[in-house]
Design a protein around this motif. Structure first.
Motif, PDB file in Angstrom:
ATOM      1  N   THR A   5       0.893  -1.330  -0.040  1.00 55.49           N
ATOM      2  CA  THR A   5      -0.163  -0.083  -0.128  1.00 55.49           C
ATOM      3  C   THR A   5       0.798   1.296   0.106  1.00 55.49           C
ATOM      4  O   THR A   5       1.817   1.332   1.078  1.00 55.49           O
ATOM      5  CB  THR A   5      -0.842   0.193   1.171  1.00 55.49           C
ATOM      6  N   ARG A  85     -15.865   3.391  -4.262  1.00 54.02           N
ATOM      7  CA  ARG A  85     -14.458   2.908  -4.481  1.00 54.02           C
ATOM      8  C   ARG A  85     -13.609   3.990  -4.061  1.00 54.02           C
ATOM      9  O   ARG A  85     -12.501   3.786  -3.801  1.00 54.02           O
ATOM     10  CB  ARG A  85     -14.473   2.620  -5.814  1.00 54.02           C
ATOM     11  N   GLY A  89     -10.731   3.686  -1.271  1.00 55.91           N
ATOM     12  CA  GLY A  89      -9.274   3.800  -1.907  1.00 55.91           C
ATOM     13  C   GLY A  89      -8.403   4.756  -1.060  1.00 55.91           C
ATOM     14  O   GLY A  89      -7.575   4.736  -0.762  1.00 55.91           O
ATOM     15  N   ARG A  95      -2.969   0.845  -3.883  1.00 57.13           N
ATOM     16  CA  ARG A  95      -2.347  -0.322  -3.644  1.00 57.13           C
ATOM     17  C   ARG A  95      -1.864  -1.092  -4.874  1.00 57.13           C
ATOM     18  O   ARG A  95      -2.520  -0.893  -5.722  1.00 57.13           O
ATOM     19  CB  ARG A  95      -3.465  -1.269  -2.892  1.00 57.13           C
ATOM     20  N   SER A  96      -0.886  -1.790  -4.855  1.00 57.62           N
ATOM     21  CA  SER A  96      -0.581  -2.607  -6.214  1.00 57.62           C
ATOM     22  C   SER A  96      -0.279  -4.034  -5.443  1.00 57.62           C
ATOM     23  O   SER A  96       0.136  -4.268  -4.340  1.00 57.62           O
ATOM     24  CB  SER A  96       0.728  -1.960  -6.568  1.00 57.62           C
ATOM     25  N   ALA A 108      -3.976   0.223  -8.396  1.00 53.81           N
ATOM     26  CA  ALA A 108      -5.384   0.694  -8.189  1.00 53.81           C
ATOM     27  C   ALA A 108      -5.473   1.812  -7.216  1.00 53.81           C
ATOM     28  O   ALA A 108      -4.690   1.553  -6.009  1.00 53.81           O
ATOM     29  CB  ALA A 108      -6.543  -0.427  -7.825  1.00 53.81           C
ATOM     30  N   GLN A 110      -8.583   3.397  -6.732  1.00 50.92           N
ATOM     31  CA  GLN A 110      -9.805   2.952  -6.167  1.00 50.92           C
ATOM     32  C   GLN A 110     -10.194   1.655  -5.976  1.00 50.92           C
ATOM     33  O   GLN A 110      -9.990   0.934  -7.299  1.00 50.92           O
ATOM     34  CB  GLN A 110     -10.873   3.771  -7.139  1.00 50.92           C
ATOM     35  N   TRP A 111     -10.212   1.030  -4.991  1.00 53.21           N
ATOM     36  CA  TRP A 111     -10.475  -0.412  -4.949  1.00 53.21           C
ATOM     37  C   TRP A 111     -11.333  -0.829  -3.780  1.00 53.21           C
ATOM     38  O   TRP A 111     -11.630  -0.033  -2.907  1.00 53.21           O
ATOM     39  CB  TRP A 111      -9.050  -1.170  -4.930  1.00 53.21           C
ATOM     40  N   THR A 112     -11.884  -2.080  -3.682  1.00 48.21           N
ATOM     41  CA  THR A 112     -12.668  -2.658  -2.491  1.00 48.21           C
ATOM     42  C   THR A 112     -12.099  -3.927  -2.220  1.00 48.21           C
ATOM     43  O   THR A 112     -11.150  -4.310  -2.970  1.00 48.21           O
ATOM     44  CB  THR A 112     -13.988  -2.590  -3.071  1.00 48.21           C
ATOM     45  N   ASP A 115     -12.271  -6.171  -5.023  1.00 47.95           N
ATOM     46  CA  ASP A 115     -11.310  -6.110  -6.075  1.00 47.95           C
ATOM     47  C   ASP A 115     -10.124  -6.663  -5.491  1.00 47.95           C
ATOM     48  O   ASP A 115      -9.100  -7.264  -6.427  1.00 47.95           O
ATOM     49  CB  ASP A 115     -11.063  -4.524  -6.351  1.00 47.95           C
ATOM     50  N   ALA A 116      -9.720  -6.600  -4.412  1.00 50.25           N
ATOM     51  CA  ALA A 116      -8.433  -7.015  -3.979  1.00 50.25           C
ATOM     52  C   ALA A 116      -8.352  -8.528  -4.264  1.00 50.25           C
ATOM     53  O   ALA A 116      -7.406  -9.077  -4.834  1.00 50.25           O
ATOM     54  CB  ALA A 116      -8.253  -6.755  -2.502  1.00 50.25           C
ATOM     55  N   PHE A 119      -7.808  -9.324  -7.980  1.00 49.51           N
ATOM     56  CA  PHE A 119      -6.472  -9.101  -8.437  1.00 49.51           C
ATOM     57  C   PHE A 119      -5.547 -10.105  -7.811  1.00 49.51           C
ATOM     58  O   PHE A 119      -4.672 -10.561  -8.571  1.00 49.51           O
ATOM     59  CB  PHE A 119      -6.177  -7.715  -7.888  1.00 49.51           C
TER      60      PHE A 119
END
Length: 133
Positions: A5, A85, A89, A95-96, A108, A110-112, A115-116, A119
């Motif tokens: 993060t 989102r 985020g 976060r990657s 990303a 914007q993520w939830t 989503d994580a 990914f």
């Protein structure tokens, strides 16, 4: 798989505003469908004939409440997804996710949590992201 993060990005939403927005969106997502279900049941009850009693009356009320709950829940979720989102985020930072073998990366702002999970599942499957270790 590596996950990190980063908080070095300049955000357009202040952190306190994002937290308040996230709380408000959560309350809206929880309260609005419930209120709509109760309102639909009350409307149906006023429209029912006087001779409908017992189980029939309860069945009509429950059906109206469930239909309203599902319709309003999906509509509210769809309408609030993008602000949710963005606020999520902002609160939890950009976060990657990256593959440890090939180094492919997904980033990303914007993520939830859902989503994580997507990914992570994508990067965990070497065939999905064409990983050649």
């Amino acid at each position: 798989m590596k996950t990190e993060t980063r908080n070095r990005v300049a955000h357009t939403i202040p952190l306190r505003t994002a937290r308040a927005g996230l709380l408000a969106l959560g309350l809206v997502r929880a309260a609005v469908p419930a209120v709509a279900a109760v309102a639909a049941a009350r409307v149906v009850e006023t429209q029912l004939a006087d001779h409908v009693h017992g189980l029939g009356r309860v069945a009509f009320l429950v059906l109206a409440a469930v239909v309203a709950l599902f319709a309003i829940d999906s509509a509210v979720t769809e309408l609030t997804e993008r602000p949710y989102r963005r606020a999520y985020g902002r609160v939890h930072g950009p976060r990657s996710w990256s593959c440890e073998d090939c180094g492919r990366e997904i980033t990303a702002r914007q993520w939830t949590p859902s989503d994580a999970a997507v990914f992570e599942a994508h990067l965990a499957d070497p065939a999905a992201h064409h990983c050649n270790p």
